[in-house]
Structure formats: structure tokens, C-alpha cells
Enzyme design. Sequence first.
Site, PDB file in Angstrom:
ATOM      1  N   TRP A 127      38.518  80.754  66.455  1.00  0.00           N
ATOM      2  CA  TRP A 127      37.901  79.723  65.611  1.00  0.00           C
ATOM      3  C   TRP A 127      37.707  78.425  66.374  1.00  0.00           C
ATOM      4  O   TRP A 127      36.688  77.746  66.218  1.00  0.00           O
ATOM      5  CB  TRP A 127      38.716  79.504  64.336  1.00  0.00           C
ATOM      6  CG  TRP A 127      38.743  80.721  63.470  1.00  0.00           C
ATOM      7  CD1 TRP A 127      39.855  81.430  63.094  1.00  0.00           C
ATOM      8  CD2 TRP A 127      37.619  81.400  62.871  1.00  0.00           C
ATOM      9  NE1 TRP A 127      39.489  82.496  62.316  1.00  0.00           N
ATOM     10  CE2 TRP A 127      38.140  82.499  62.156  1.00  0.00           C
ATOM     11  CE3 TRP A 127      36.245  81.183  62.870  1.00  0.00           C
ATOM     12  CZ2 TRP A 127      37.322  83.379  61.446  1.00  0.00           C
ATOM     13  CZ3 TRP A 127      35.425  82.056  62.173  1.00  0.00           C
ATOM     14  CH2 TRP A 127      35.969  83.128  61.472  1.00  0.00           C
ATOM     15  N   ASP A 167      41.052  71.714  62.068  1.00  0.00           N
ATOM     16  CA  ASP A 167      40.699  72.817  61.162  1.00  0.00           C
ATOM     17  C   ASP A 167      42.029  73.388  60.673  1.00  0.00           C
ATOM     18  O   ASP A 167      42.799  73.947  61.457  1.00  0.00           O
ATOM     19  CB  ASP A 167      39.906  73.870  61.948  1.00  0.00           C
ATOM     20  CG  ASP A 167      39.649  75.151  61.152  1.00  0.00           C
ATOM     21  OD1 ASP A 167      40.117  75.269  60.007  1.00  0.00           O
ATOM     22  OD2 ASP A 167      38.967  76.052  61.701  1.00  0.00           O
ATOM     23  N   LYS A 181      41.510  80.825  52.364  1.00  0.00           N
ATOM     24  CA  LYS A 181      42.715  81.351  53.011  1.00  0.00           C
ATOM     25  C   LYS A 181      43.932  81.046  52.146  1.00  0.00           C
ATOM     26  O   LYS A 181      44.548  81.942  51.604  1.00  0.00           O
ATOM     27  CB  LYS A 181      42.887  80.763  54.415  1.00  0.00           C
ATOM     28  CG  LYS A 181      41.666  80.901  55.313  1.00  0.00           C
ATOM     29  CD  LYS A 181      41.438  82.334  55.778  1.00  0.00           C
ATOM     30  CE  LYS A 181      40.050  82.614  56.314  1.00  0.00           C
ATOM     31  NZ  LYS A 181      39.698  81.947  57.570  1.00  0.00           N
TER      32      LYS A 181
HETATM   33  C1  LIG Z   1      38.545  81.854  58.393  1.00  0.00           C
HETATM   34  C2  LIG Z   1      38.555  80.699  59.291  1.00  0.00           C
HETATM   35  C3  LIG Z   1      37.380  80.029  59.636  1.00  0.00           C
HETATM   36  C4  LIG Z   1      36.009  80.475  59.168  1.00  0.00           C
HETATM   37  O1  LIG Z   1      35.859  80.213  57.840  1.00  0.00           O
HETATM   38  P1  LIG Z   1      34.467  80.468  57.078  1.00  0.00           P
HETATM   39  O2  LIG Z   1      34.710  79.737  55.812  1.00  0.00           O
HETATM   40  O3  LIG Z   1      34.333  81.938  56.909  1.00  0.00           O
HETATM   41  O4  LIG Z   1      33.381  79.897  57.901  1.00  0.00           O
HETATM   42  C5  LIG Z   1      37.475  78.930  60.451  1.00  0.00           C
HETATM   43  N1  LIG Z   1      38.665  78.496  60.898  1.00  0.00           N
HETATM   44  C6  LIG Z   1      39.817  79.130  60.593  1.00  0.00           C
HETATM   45  C7  LIG Z   1      41.097  78.593  61.114  1.00  0.00           C
HETATM   46  C8  LIG Z   1      39.795  80.245  59.783  1.00  0.00           C
HETATM   47  O5  LIG Z   1      40.936  80.866  59.478  1.00  0.00           O
END
Ligand SMILES: *Cc1c(COP(=O)(O)O)cnc(C)c1O
Length: 361
Positions: free
Chosen positions: A101, A171, A195
Site C-alpha cells: 500500500w 494511511d 477494515k
Molecule cells: C485496504 C487498504 C488500502 C486500499 O483501500 P481501498 O479502499 O480498497 O482503496 C490502502 N491502504 C491500506 C493500509 C489498506 O489496508
Amino acid sequence: MSRVYNFSAGPAVLPEKVLKEAAEEMLDYKGSGQSVMEMSHRSKVYDNIIKEAEQDLRDIMNIPDNYKVLFLQGGASQFFAEVPMNMMKNKKAGYIITGQWAKKAFAEAKIYGEAVKLASSEDETFSYIPDCSDLPITDDMDYVYICENNTIYGTKFKTLPNTKGKDLVADVSSCFLSEPVDVSKYAVIYGGVQKNVGPAGCVIAIIREDLITDDVLPGTPTMLKWKTQADNDSLYNTPPCYTIYICGKVFKWLKKMGGLEKMKELNEKKAKILYDYLDSSKMFRGTVRKEDRSLMNVPFVTDSDELNDKFIKEATERGFVNLKGHRSVGGMRASIYNAMPIEGVQKLVEFMKEFEEKNHV
Ligand SMILES: *Cc1c(COP(=O)(O)O)cnc(C)c1O
């Protein structure tokens, strides 16, 4: 009805209480005669839902007044572009690469300016967090970027990097609301809610106000300019109404549970059950450096792909689902987010012990 123990990395398990409440309110939300899915996002009743959700989040995270809370669409992946579009004044930023990511965010930033790799753990399949105490951060960098919890690899920053005074962007998709955070240490905290918070469809971004300006990169779409969203309290266009409503319920659930201090305690307790077993097992082992272990995503393997497959198959039959590791790493991964009850982890470990005995090595 029988519910499984769902170890999915995302979309993921939600608190049963939240799902039941939503079910009860499905046809008639609080006497409005409508489902939340059916109502105007400009109605008074919906306005209360989104305002209350924001306030509850502010309470839970202790968000300072000089930070805006935005409810956005496009997933965390779209936000990878929003960060440089809104923050690259000098067209230069530093990225710490701790997994897929972070790598994707880094690649996205390169479209808009100079993205510099400050550190990486790719040399050992992202199984650790690199030393970030003295990074080659230069004065002209607009920000430093991290992925705080690496969903795929199961590592987490236990201390934030030394950004040498630069703004930190994080993030937090897979560790959102898993423990208390000091928001003031970040310029931007954001995450996809699917998540650890709610259903798919929404990104929550907590952004320091001075970063929300008209001074964005040329060509930035109106929708991706944070100022557009902030000026309209996330209602510039139709927001993901139902997802925000469920997130609001999760915030209330978190408050009732005792807030983030309590969640941290519970999450540590849950993760310890699994990690302790992995450390004592002769068949299973964790894949990341101990001091960098995530409380949320726990990857583990046996020494054979066949045994991994057998384990995943038998676990699924017993109601422990979505334990297959990410397609890029293989093996197993148990995501044990806030809503995973402690019994889920206890029972998984009991099953793992049983499996180890039966297939003894
Ligand atoms: C799942 C995830 C993403 C991507 O998320 P989307 O909403 O599917 O774009 C980005 N960063 C992390 C840390 C993730 O776990």
C-alpha cells in the site's frame, strides 16, 4: 442463523450489535418511515446522522479543533493521489516503503512530483519496519508519508518516524480506532473504513486546517480538492450515506465499549493469545519481526504450502473463514480487528492446536 468467525482483512467483521440495530432500523429509521438508504442527504434527519457521526469520532479520537474531518469516496487508493494533489507545493515528498500500500501511494505520488524513497523494508519481504530515526529528509520536502499498519504483511509502526519537522501523512486504514492516537502529531490521518470501522465505500480523512487551501496542483478535479469537501462539510455531492450511518453506529459502540484505551487493551489481549501460540508452536510461525507485529493483521505460515492449504480448508469447514494470506505473500493471515470477539481468537487457537496434533511433525 449461524455466523462464522470472519478473519477477513477487509471488508471485515463488524460488531454484531451494530448489524442488529441497523436491521431493526432498516424499514423505518427512528420514525421517519424510511430506510437511511432511501433518504435525501440534504434532509434534517440525515444531517443529524452525519453530524453526530463526526462528533462521536471527534470525541473518541480527541481530535483537536484545528483539524477537519472529511467523509470521502474513492477508497484509500484514490486518496494516494489526493495527498500529492493537495500537499505538493514544492513537488517533492518523502515516502517510507513498508508494503504494497505504501508502494502504491509512492507510485501515485510520482505522477505528480518527485517522490523520494526515504527507507524501505522490501529487502526482507516487508517483514519489519525500517529504522526511521534519521531519514534523509530534505528541507524542500512537502511531507513525509507512511502506511502505519501494513495490512498485508502484518507490521505496524510502534513509534512514528522522525520527520525532522515535516508534516506527517499516515494511511491508517487497517489500524483506525484500534488504539489511542495523538492526532496533533500528524498533518493528515486517513483510512478506508472497510477494515476496522465500517462497510466499504468511505474514506475518513482527518486533516489539519492549514493544509486545506485553494493552492492545489493544476488540474486537480473539484471533487479531489480537500477545500471543496471541507467547505461543504463532506456534502458537496451525495456522500456514501449508508456507510457513514453504519460508521456512526460503530463510533457509538466504541464509546460504549470504553473508548480507544479499552480497545487497545482488548486488542493487545486478543493478539497476545495468537502470537503466544505462534511462538510456541512447532508447526506454525509468525512471519514478521516481533517488535513490529501488528495487533490487527497476523500473518503466519507452516513450512509447506500443502499444509497451509489443508489448514485453510479445514478451518473454513469449522467456521473460521477468510484465513488465506494475501495473494502476494501466501500462507495464512488472521485479521483480528476491533469487532472480532476474543472467543473468536481463542477458538481459532484451539483449532490450530488440534490441527497441529493431528498433523504432527
Ligand atoms: C485496504 C487498504 C488500502 C486500499 O483501500 P481501498 O479502499 O480498497 O482503496 C490502502 N491502504 C491500506 C493500509 C489498506 O489496508
